[in-house]
Write an enzyme that holds these catalytic residues in place. Structure first.
Site, PDB file in Angstrom:
ATOM      1  N   LEU A  19      23.071  -0.207  56.270  1.00 26.93           N
ATOM      2  CA  LEU A  19      23.073  -1.631  56.630  1.00 26.93           C
ATOM      3  C   LEU A  19      24.228  -1.976  57.569  1.00 26.93           C
ATOM      4  O   LEU A  19      24.042  -2.717  58.545  1.00 26.93           O
ATOM      5  CB  LEU A  19      23.163  -2.476  55.356  1.00 26.93           C
ATOM      6  CG  LEU A  19      21.875  -2.526  54.539  1.00 26.93           C
ATOM      7  CD1 LEU A  19      22.157  -2.926  53.095  1.00 26.93           C
ATOM      8  CD2 LEU A  19      20.884  -3.497  55.173  1.00 26.93           C
ATOM      9  N   ASP A  38      34.664   2.518  58.904  1.00 23.47           N
ATOM     10  CA  ASP A  38      34.027   3.368  57.884  1.00 23.47           C
ATOM     11  C   ASP A  38      34.963   4.509  57.506  1.00 23.47           C
ATOM     12  O   ASP A  38      35.474   5.216  58.361  1.00 23.47           O
ATOM     13  CB  ASP A  38      32.684   3.940  58.347  1.00 23.47           C
ATOM     14  CG  ASP A  38      31.766   4.233  57.173  1.00 23.47           C
ATOM     15  OD1 ASP A  38      30.762   3.522  56.998  1.00 23.47           O
ATOM     16  OD2 ASP A  38      32.086   5.169  56.386  1.00 23.47           O
ATOM     17  N   SER A  73      40.231   2.845  54.700  1.00 21.32           N
ATOM     18  CA  SER A  73      39.491   2.331  53.549  1.00 21.32           C
ATOM     19  C   SER A  73      39.615   0.810  53.542  1.00 21.32           C
ATOM     20  O   SER A  73      40.658   0.257  53.911  1.00 21.32           O
ATOM     21  CB  SER A  73      40.067   2.890  52.245  1.00 21.32           C
ATOM     22  OG  SER A  73      39.489   2.196  51.155  1.00 21.32           O
ATOM     23  N   VAL A  74      38.581   0.144  53.061  1.00 19.67           N
ATOM     24  CA  VAL A  74      38.659  -1.316  52.930  1.00 19.67           C
ATOM     25  C   VAL A  74      39.800  -1.745  52.003  1.00 19.67           C
ATOM     26  O   VAL A  74      40.261  -2.883  52.079  1.00 19.67           O
ATOM     27  CB  VAL A  74      37.324  -1.927  52.434  1.00 19.67           C
ATOM     28  CG1 VAL A  74      36.328  -1.992  53.561  1.00 19.67           C
ATOM     29  CG2 VAL A  74      36.765  -1.182  51.229  1.00 19.67           C
ATOM     30  N   SER A 149      24.128  -7.888  45.561  1.00 20.55           N
ATOM     31  CA  SER A 149      22.952  -7.067  45.274  1.00 20.55           C
ATOM     32  C   SER A 149      22.119  -7.786  44.223  1.00 20.55           C
ATOM     33  O   SER A 149      22.663  -8.560  43.418  1.00 20.55           O
ATOM     34  CB  SER A 149      23.440  -5.725  44.710  1.00 20.55           C
ATOM     35  OG  SER A 149      22.397  -5.050  44.057  1.00 20.55           O
ATOM     36  N   TYR A 162      28.984  -1.866  39.038  1.00 19.13           N
ATOM     37  CA  TYR A 162      28.495  -2.369  40.323  1.00 19.13           C
ATOM     38  C   TYR A 162      28.064  -3.833  40.210  1.00 19.13           C
ATOM     39  O   TYR A 162      28.440  -4.669  41.036  1.00 19.13           O
ATOM     40  CB  TYR A 162      27.331  -1.463  40.730  1.00 19.13           C
ATOM     41  CG  TYR A 162      26.668  -1.750  42.038  1.00 19.13           C
ATOM     42  CD1 TYR A 162      27.278  -1.398  43.246  1.00 19.13           C
ATOM     43  CD2 TYR A 162      25.393  -2.327  42.088  1.00 19.13           C
ATOM     44  CE1 TYR A 162      26.640  -1.622  44.460  1.00 19.13           C
ATOM     45  CE2 TYR A 162      24.755  -2.552  43.287  1.00 19.13           C
ATOM     46  CZ  TYR A 162      25.380  -2.196  44.472  1.00 19.13           C
ATOM     47  OH  TYR A 162      24.736  -2.419  45.665  1.00 19.13           O
ATOM     48  N   SER A 163      27.297  -4.163  39.178  1.00 14.40           N
ATOM     49  CA  SER A 163      26.775  -5.534  39.082  1.00 14.40           C
ATOM     50  C   SER A 163      27.908  -6.527  38.839  1.00 14.40           C
ATOM     51  O   SER A 163      27.900  -7.630  39.394  1.00 14.40           O
ATOM     52  CB  SER A 163      25.693  -5.652  38.009  1.00 14.40           C
ATOM     53  OG  SER A 163      26.185  -5.296  36.749  1.00 14.40           O
ATOM     54  N   LYS A 166      29.657  -6.941  42.195  1.00 17.98           N
ATOM     55  CA  LYS A 166      28.783  -7.563  43.190  1.00 17.98           C
ATOM     56  C   LYS A 166      28.665  -9.066  42.944  1.00 17.98           C
ATOM     57  O   LYS A 166      28.705  -9.854  43.897  1.00 17.98           O
ATOM     58  CB  LYS A 166      27.403  -6.905  43.166  1.00 17.98           C
ATOM     59  CG  LYS A 166      27.351  -5.552  43.867  1.00 17.98           C
ATOM     60  CD  LYS A 166      27.945  -5.635  45.260  1.00 17.98           C
ATOM     61  CE  LYS A 166      27.370  -4.652  46.241  1.00 17.98           C
ATOM     62  NZ  LYS A 166      28.126  -4.684  47.531  1.00 17.98           N
ATOM     63  N   ALA A 194      17.293  -2.414  51.255  1.00 23.04           N
ATOM     64  CA  ALA A 194      16.986  -1.604  52.439  1.00 23.04           C
ATOM     65  C   ALA A 194      17.055  -0.130  52.090  1.00 23.04           C
ATOM     66  O   ALA A 194      17.799   0.262  51.195  1.00 23.04           O
ATOM     67  CB  ALA A 194      17.993  -1.910  53.546  1.00 23.04           C
ATOM     68  N   ARG A 197      21.103   5.702  52.157  1.00 22.65           N
ATOM     69  CA  ARG A 197      21.462   6.830  51.277  1.00 22.65           C
ATOM     70  C   ARG A 197      21.845   6.336  49.879  1.00 22.65           C
ATOM     71  O   ARG A 197      21.640   7.025  48.902  1.00 22.65           O
ATOM     72  CB  ARG A 197      22.576   7.664  51.894  1.00 22.65           C
ATOM     73  CG  ARG A 197      23.856   6.878  52.073  1.00 22.65           C
ATOM     74  CD  ARG A 197      24.941   7.666  52.745  1.00 22.65           C
ATOM     75  NE  ARG A 197      26.213   7.016  52.477  1.00 22.65           N
ATOM     76  CZ  ARG A 197      27.376   7.620  52.507  1.00 22.65           C
ATOM     77  NH1 ARG A 197      27.442   8.894  52.810  1.00 22.65           N
ATOM     78  NH2 ARG A 197      28.482   6.961  52.260  1.00 22.65           N
TER      79      ARG A 197
HETATM   80  P1  NAI Z   1      25.443   3.349  52.806  1.00 26.38           P
HETATM   81  O1  NAI Z   1      26.020   4.355  51.851  1.00 26.38           O
HETATM   82  O2  NAI Z   1      24.413   3.785  53.755  1.00 26.38           O
HETATM   83  O3  NAI Z   1      26.640   2.679  53.606  1.00 26.38           O
HETATM   84  C1  NAI Z   1      27.833   2.292  52.978  1.00 26.38           C
HETATM   85  C2  NAI Z   1      28.973   2.691  53.880  1.00 26.38           C
HETATM   86  O4  NAI Z   1      30.208   2.233  53.290  1.00 26.38           O
HETATM   87  C3  NAI Z   1      29.105   4.197  54.060  1.00 26.38           C
HETATM   88  O5  NAI Z   1      29.058   4.531  55.430  1.00 26.38           O
HETATM   89  C4  NAI Z   1      30.455   4.542  53.445  1.00 26.38           C
HETATM   90  O6  NAI Z   1      31.149   5.591  54.121  1.00 26.38           O
HETATM   91  C5  NAI Z   1      31.186   3.211  53.585  1.00 26.38           C
HETATM   92  N1  NAI Z   1      32.297   3.114  52.658  1.00 26.38           N
HETATM   93  C6  NAI Z   1      32.307   3.453  51.344  1.00 26.38           C
HETATM   94  N2  NAI Z   1      33.525   3.244  50.833  1.00 26.38           N
HETATM   95  C7  NAI Z   1      34.307   2.756  51.834  1.00 26.38           C
HETATM   96  C8  NAI Z   1      35.657   2.350  51.908  1.00 26.38           C
HETATM   97  N3  NAI Z   1      36.463   2.425  50.851  1.00 26.38           N
HETATM   98  N4  NAI Z   1      36.120   1.883  53.090  1.00 26.38           N
HETATM   99  C9  NAI Z   1      35.317   1.827  54.187  1.00 26.38           C
HETATM  100  N5  NAI Z   1      34.024   2.224  54.167  1.00 26.38           N
HETATM  101  C10 NAI Z   1      33.522   2.683  52.997  1.00 26.38           C
HETATM  102  O7  NAI Z   1      24.917   2.119  51.908  1.00 26.38           O
HETATM  103  P2  NAI Z   1      24.031   0.809  52.246  1.00 26.38           P
HETATM  104  O8  NAI Z   1      22.820   0.854  51.419  1.00 26.38           O
HETATM  105  O9  NAI Z   1      23.931   0.597  53.691  1.00 26.38           O
HETATM  106  O10 NAI Z   1      24.943  -0.313  51.568  1.00 26.38           O
HETATM  107  C11 NAI Z   1      25.673  -1.282  52.272  1.00 26.38           C
HETATM  108  C12 NAI Z   1      26.043  -2.390  51.310  1.00 26.38           C
HETATM  109  O11 NAI Z   1      24.872  -3.046  50.846  1.00 26.38           O
HETATM  110  C13 NAI Z   1      26.781  -1.917  50.066  1.00 26.38           C
HETATM  111  O12 NAI Z   1      27.777  -2.861  49.733  1.00 26.38           O
HETATM  112  C14 NAI Z   1      25.707  -1.901  49.020  1.00 26.38           C
HETATM  113  O13 NAI Z   1      26.226  -2.036  47.706  1.00 26.38           O
HETATM  114  C15 NAI Z   1      24.887  -3.096  49.433  1.00 26.38           C
HETATM  115  N6  NAI Z   1      23.524  -3.104  48.937  1.00 26.38           N
HETATM  116  C16 NAI Z   1      22.610  -2.253  49.441  1.00 26.38           C
HETATM  117  C17 NAI Z   1      21.319  -2.281  48.984  1.00 26.38           C
HETATM  118  C18 NAI Z   1      20.258  -1.463  49.597  1.00 26.38           C
HETATM  119  O14 NAI Z   1      19.092  -1.699  49.265  1.00 26.38           O
HETATM  120  N7  NAI Z   1      20.581  -0.515  50.470  1.00 26.38           N
HETATM  121  C19 NAI Z   1      20.926  -3.144  47.865  1.00 26.38           C
HETATM  122  C20 NAI Z   1      21.937  -4.067  47.464  1.00 26.38           C
HETATM  123  C21 NAI Z   1      23.199  -4.011  47.976  1.00 26.38           C
END
Ligand code: NAI
Length: 298
Positions: A19, A38, A73-74, A149, A162-163, A166, A194, A197
């Site tokens: 996303l 990232d 890192s964030v 989420s 997580y919940s 979030k 979406a 991974r």
């Molecule tokens: P993703 O794993 O594809 O992307 C998450 C990114 O965050 C990764 O590139 C990772 O390297 C980065 N990341 C992790 N820890 C980090 C840190 N400490 N500092 C900087 N970057 C860091 O996951 P996705 O699915 O794109 O998720 C994005 C957001 O959406 C997340 O917050 C996730 O919880 C939320 N979300 C996603 C859903 C989905 O359906 N994909 C559903 C609900 C929420």
């Protein structure tokens, strides 16, 4: 005229994949100068890889946009905001998106599973947002998007850590919205769905193909735009569907504040749970209004 972000600087956290990458590409294609943050770790938060952000920066530049990579890192939010200031001289938009999963049923959840998820999701969003907020106040303009989420809104088996974090992000967003209101700073929360991974660990293959991150990003971009007046709100979004979610409060039952018993609560249980004539409260003030209407106080 299509919406554009010319002159605006955006940070998208966790923008190396899924996303975040999609949000960064869209904002970059619409004229924003983007800090692609990232850490490049695994889906459960192990390791780091600075090249992950570089790849998305290359994509934005190849499409004619402007972007820089940031591998922090964030949890080091100040450094990410400093990167925006050093690279582009300002910060207008923060999309708090970085995330990891450490799913365990609650009775098996370790302190480490809890702490790591808290650090990335809630503490990380706090650190980046607090570093950006003073700059936005001073310039009288800013936009935050927090990523919650459905698991945060409704709860989900195996995702207590997580919940909790979030839903807390929406709490953070609502208060930033209140504190930023007179300063041109707005904050909203999205609950996306979406294929990514992260979702790969909890969704089957067929569902994954229906859900593209690219159909979540238009809502994010709109919420970040100066024409959008929404603040403090919560949206569910995914697979071509966008919907707003709000609180609903039953009319409730009144008791004598001088004292009443558990039996009185049992007798009024149906009324307490009856959503006929429900309201949709939006502030703590409405709680005090409801209390003042207690007929026993008259
Ligand atoms: P993703 O794993 O594809 O992307 C998450 C990114 O965050 C990764 O590139 C990772 O390297 C980065 N990341 C992790 N820890 C980090 C840190 N400490 N500092 C900087 N970057 C860091 O996951 P996705 O699915 O794109 O998720 C994005 C957001 O959406 C997340 O917050 C996730 O919880 C939320 N979300 C996603 C859903 C989905 O359906 N994909 C559903 C609900 C929420």
């Amino acid at each position: 005229m299509p919406l554009d972000f010319n002159g605006k600087v955006a940070i998208v956290t966790g923008a190396g994949n899924g996303l975040g990458r999609s949000h960064a590409l869209l904002l970059g294609s619409l004229g924003a100068r983007v800090v692609v943050n990232d850490l490049g770790g695994s889906g459960s938060g192990e390791g780091r890889d600075a090249t992950v952000a570089d790849g998305v920066v290359a994509e934005i530049r190849a499409a004619g946009g402007e972007a820089v990579a940031n591998p922090d890192s964030v949890t080091d939010g100040e450094r990410i905001v400093q990167c925006a200031l050093d690279s582009f001289g300002r910060i207008d938009i923060v999309v708090n998106n970085a995330g990891i999963l450490r799913d365990k049923s609650f009775h098996k959840m370790s302190d480490e599973d809890w702490d790591l998820v808290y650090q990335v999701h809630l503490h990380g969003a706090f650190k980046v947002s607090r570093a950006a907020f003073p700059h936005m106040r001073d310039q009288g303009y800013g936009r935050f998007v927090m990523t919650t989420s459905a698991a945060g809104i409704y709860g989900n088996f195996g995702q207590a850590n997580y919940s909790a974090c979030k839903l807390a992000l929406h709490g953070l967003s609502q208060t930033i919205a209140i504190e930023g209101r007179t300063k041109g700073v707005q904050s909203n929360t999205i609950a996306p769905i979406a294929a990514s991974r992260l979702m790969g660990t909890v969704m089957d293959e067929q569902a994954m193909t229906l859900l593209k991150p690219e159909v979540v990003s238009p809502l994010v971009a709109w919420l970040c735009h100066e024409d959008c007046e929404s603040t403090g709100n919560l949206f569910e979004v995914g697979a071509g569907w966008i919907s707003r979610v709000r609180w609903e409060r039953s009319e409730g039952a009144y008791f004598d504040p001088a004292g009443f018993s558990p039996d009185d609560v049992r007798s009024a249980w149906e009324k307490i749970n009856d959503f006929t004539n429900a309201s949709h409260p939006t502030s703590t003030g409405t709680t005090f209004q409801a209390i003042q209407q207690n007929p026993h106080l008259a």
